[in-house]
Design a protein around this motif. Sequence first.
Motif, PDB file in Angstrom:
ATOM      1  N   ASP A 117     -17.792  24.609 -57.094  1.00 36.80           N
ATOM      2  CA  ASP A 117     -18.145  25.305 -55.727  1.00 36.80           C
ATOM      3  C   ASP A 117     -19.544  25.936 -55.958  1.00 36.80           C
ATOM      4  O   ASP A 117     -20.201  26.062 -54.948  1.00 36.80           O
ATOM      5  CB  ASP A 117     -16.995  26.381 -55.482  1.00 36.80           C
ATOM      6  N   TYR A 118     -19.926  26.290 -57.257  1.00 35.54           N
ATOM      7  CA  TYR A 118     -21.075  27.127 -57.158  1.00 35.54           C
ATOM      8  C   TYR A 118     -22.087  26.272 -57.361  1.00 35.54           C
ATOM      9  O   TYR A 118     -23.399  26.396 -56.611  1.00 35.54           O
ATOM     10  CB  TYR A 118     -21.014  27.865 -58.960  1.00 35.54           C
ATOM     11  N   THR A 120     -22.208  23.434 -55.915  1.00 36.38           N
ATOM     12  CA  THR A 120     -22.474  23.092 -54.300  1.00 36.38           C
ATOM     13  C   THR A 120     -23.323  24.007 -53.712  1.00 36.38           C
ATOM     14  O   THR A 120     -24.354  23.931 -52.749  1.00 36.38           O
ATOM     15  CB  THR A 120     -21.224  22.931 -53.829  1.00 36.38           C
ATOM     16  N   GLU A 121     -22.945  25.337 -53.644  1.00 38.32           N
ATOM     17  CA  GLU A 121     -23.554  26.508 -52.969  1.00 38.32           C
ATOM     18  C   GLU A 121     -25.132  26.591 -53.668  1.00 38.32           C
ATOM     19  O   GLU A 121     -25.791  26.757 -52.797  1.00 38.32           O
ATOM     20  CB  GLU A 121     -22.793  27.860 -53.473  1.00 38.32           C
ATOM     21  N   THR A 125     -27.941  25.534 -50.579  1.00 38.09           N
ATOM     22  CA  THR A 125     -28.759  26.791 -50.015  1.00 38.09           C
ATOM     23  C   THR A 125     -29.986  27.233 -50.532  1.00 38.09           C
ATOM     24  O   THR A 125     -30.867  28.198 -49.914  1.00 38.09           O
ATOM     25  CB  THR A 125     -27.589  27.934 -50.143  1.00 38.09           C
TER      26      THR A 125
END
Length: 168
Positions: A117-118, A120-121, A125
């Motif tokens: 998740d990290y 991906t973020e 972004t």
Amino acid sequence: MSPKKAKKRADGGSSNVFSMFEQAQIQEFKEAFTIMDQNRDGFIDKNDLRDTFAALGRLNVNQEEIDDMLKEAPGPVNFTVFLTMFGEKLKGADPEETILNAFKVFDPEGTGTLKKDYVTEMLTTQADRFSPEEMEQMFAAFPPDVAGNLDYKNLVHIITHGEEKDQE
């Protein structure tokens, strides 16, 4: 090394500098040199550096900084010297180590993994953002473990060597 030998090496190194780079890279360096050579005299000097920094929005460059940059060159900075200096800076730069160091910034504990998740973020972004499709492709090629951790050390090894590391 004697001063005479050092001088000879600095001079002799430049004759072969063009073989260190591909033609497209040399063309990019030539474009950069031309942009920096503000007065178009074929050399980059103090005024050219000051003008280049100003064009990049950095107006507070002190004279000592500019002098230090020019001291790195064995003499006046023409294109061959410019290319030689870049070749020396880039020589020995291990792409695997460079990429690993980029991941390590996000892994202060040094575990060698990052949460899916990290990752991906960060990749969707920041800076040159990945699209959702690119993220899917990456995780399909480099799936995280059951706990959702991405083994970035193995990922970097595959990127730079094209094969998985042997598991000890």
